[in-house]
Write a protein that holds these residues in place. Structure first.
Motif, PDB file in Angstrom:
ATOM      1  N   ALA A 267       0.819  -1.210   0.000  1.00  0.00           N
ATOM      2  CA  ALA A 267       0.000   0.000   0.000  1.00  0.00           C
ATOM      3  C   ALA A 267       0.854   1.263   0.000  1.00  0.00           C
ATOM      4  N   VAL A 268       1.897   1.280   0.815  1.00  0.00           N
ATOM      5  CA  VAL A 268       2.778   2.456   0.871  1.00  0.00           C
ATOM      6  C   VAL A 268       3.468   2.669  -0.466  1.00  0.00           C
ATOM      7  N   PHE A 269       3.965   1.588  -1.066  1.00  0.00           N
ATOM      8  CA  PHE A 269       4.670   1.715  -2.340  1.00  0.00           C
ATOM      9  C   PHE A 269       3.733   2.181  -3.451  1.00  0.00           C
ATOM     10  N   LEU A 270       2.541   1.592  -3.534  1.00  0.00           N
ATOM     11  CA  LEU A 270       1.602   1.976  -4.597  1.00  0.00           C
ATOM     12  C   LEU A 270       1.113   3.411  -4.407  1.00  0.00           C
ATOM     13  N   GLY A 271       0.869   3.801  -3.154  1.00  0.00           N
ATOM     14  CA  GLY A 271       0.452   5.176  -2.905  1.00  0.00           C
ATOM     15  C   GLY A 271       1.499   6.174  -3.354  1.00  0.00           C
ATOM     16  N   TRP A 272       2.768   5.822  -3.133  1.00  0.00           N
ATOM     17  CA  TRP A 272       3.865   6.691  -3.575  1.00  0.00           C
ATOM     18  C   TRP A 272       4.022   6.668  -5.095  1.00  0.00           C
ATOM     19  N   ALA A 273       3.960   5.475  -5.704  1.00  0.00           N
ATOM     20  CA  ALA A 273       4.239   5.336  -7.130  1.00  0.00           C
ATOM     21  C   ALA A 273       3.102   5.824  -8.014  1.00  0.00           C
ATOM     22  N   LEU A 274       1.850   5.608  -7.597  1.00  0.00           N
ATOM     23  CA  LEU A 274       0.716   5.887  -8.481  1.00  0.00           C
ATOM     24  C   LEU A 274      -0.143   7.067  -8.037  1.00  0.00           C
ATOM     25  N   GLU A 277       1.724  10.022  -3.154  1.00  0.00           N
ATOM     26  CA  GLU A 277       1.748  10.189  -1.705  1.00  0.00           C
ATOM     27  C   GLU A 277       3.199  10.261  -1.228  1.00  0.00           C
ATOM     28  N   PRO A 278       3.491  11.102  -0.251  1.00  0.00           N
ATOM     29  CA  PRO A 278       4.887  11.274   0.180  1.00  0.00           C
ATOM     30  C   PRO A 278       5.448  10.010   0.823  1.00  0.00           C
ATOM     31  N   LEU A 279       6.656   9.666   0.460  1.00  0.00           N
ATOM     32  CA  LEU A 279       7.363   8.536   1.065  1.00  0.00           C
ATOM     33  C   LEU A 279       8.607   9.103   1.745  1.00  0.00           C
TER      34      LEU A 279
END
Length: 310
Positions: A267-274, A277-279
């Motif tokens: 979820a964190v990776f997809l939110g950042w990539a697509l 969302e800040p990582l």
């Protein structure tokens, strides 16, 4: 569904489904609620998916559930769908999807506390206690000082959403404990279909009470929201839940529960990539602490149960 010794390929495919699909549903929710009201979207999604699964099971010859079984599935649906998923959907208006997934991952913390403070009085061991402390520290790092300063509008919204998600995780834990001894249909798939449909109907009622349909403009729904809704209804609900239930019938529950470690990472990776969302380093550190704490609690509880059985 009925084979006793499934192939390794099917086992791997089912794990991939619950790891990747459930991890991606947080982003799907964010896309869906961009132009569709949250409770209206969630309620409709689960009513459709639940009805499809229930009808399929009845067509396969599964018996009609009793009144007691319907009541039990309604209680579980209220805990899992209305309070659990409904709060997640609502909170994603204010909280990034990756952070929501990490907050949902604290479910084992609540189960431990309920078993400790509730009638069971199961005192946590050293490993579980250490996991609880680490998990709390991870949550503080994740939310950060901005959310702890509710005087700002952004901080207040983030804190409100984060607290709501943690509260929904508590309700989900209560539902999980209740479901262990509840009177449920013989088929886990029939029970899941009923839980999704009844919980979705409750969420739809909340949508009506909050007058979401009155302010909803179907012409303004974006293609991305439509795609998110379809994905959540078909892949997220039907494929994801079916794979989860099937795995529980063929794999040890402790091994199946490892999805709790993987879903937040996805979820964190997809939110950042697509979704942009800040990582930040803080998010990465908090994610490592929370997921490590969940793993520690889960493995420590499994080890203590094995020792008790010896």
């Amino acid at each position: 569904m009925s084979e006793s010794a499934p192939s390794r390929t099917k086992i791997i495919a089912a794990y991939a489904a619950i790891y990747l699909i459930w991890g991606s549903t947080y982003l799907g929710i964010r896309f869906a609620i961009e132009t569709i009201p949250p409770f209206l979207m969630g309620g409709t999604r689960f009513m459709i998916a639940g009805a499809i699964l229930y009808v399929l099971m009845r067509a396969r010859g599964e018996p009609r559930p009793t009144l007691a079984q319907v009541r039990s599935t309604a209680i579980i649906g209220a805990a899992f769908i209305l309070c659990g998923n409904g709060t997640v959907v609502w909170a994603e208006q204010f909280v990034p999807s990756g952070i929501v997934a990490l907050l949902v991952a604290i479910l084992p913390f609540w189960i431990v506390l309920i078993e400790w403070l509730g009638p069971a009085r199961i005192i946590p061991g050293f490993g579980v206690t250490l996991g609880l402390i680490a998990g709390i520290a991870g949550i503080v790092v994740l939310i950060g000082a901005d959310a702890l300063n509710p005087s700002t509008s952004a901080g207040g919204a983030l804190l409100k959403g984060a607290l709501a998600v943690m509260g929904s995780s508590l309700v989900w834990a209560i539902g999980s404990i209740y479901s262990r001894k509840a009177a449920l249909p013989r088929s886990a798939f029939t029970a899941t279909g009923l839980e999704m449909f009844l919980g979705g109907a409750m969420m739809f009622m909340v949508s009506l009470i909050t007058r979401e349909p009155m302010h909803f403009d179907p012409a303004g729904v974006s293609a991305r929201s439509i795609a998110g809704f379809i994905y959540l209804t078909t892949i997220g609900s039907l494929v994801g839940f079916t794979a989860f239930i099937w795995l529980l019938q063929h794999e040890p529950p402790a091994r199946v529960s490892t999805y709790a470690y993987v879903n937040p990472v996805v979820a964190v990776f997809l939110g950042w990539a697509l979704a942009g969302e800040p990582l930040t380093p803080r998010t990465v550190i908090a994610a490592a602490i929370i997921i490590g704490a969940v793993a520690l609690i889960t493995t420590a509880r499994s080890s203590s149960r094995l020792r008790a059985q010896e």
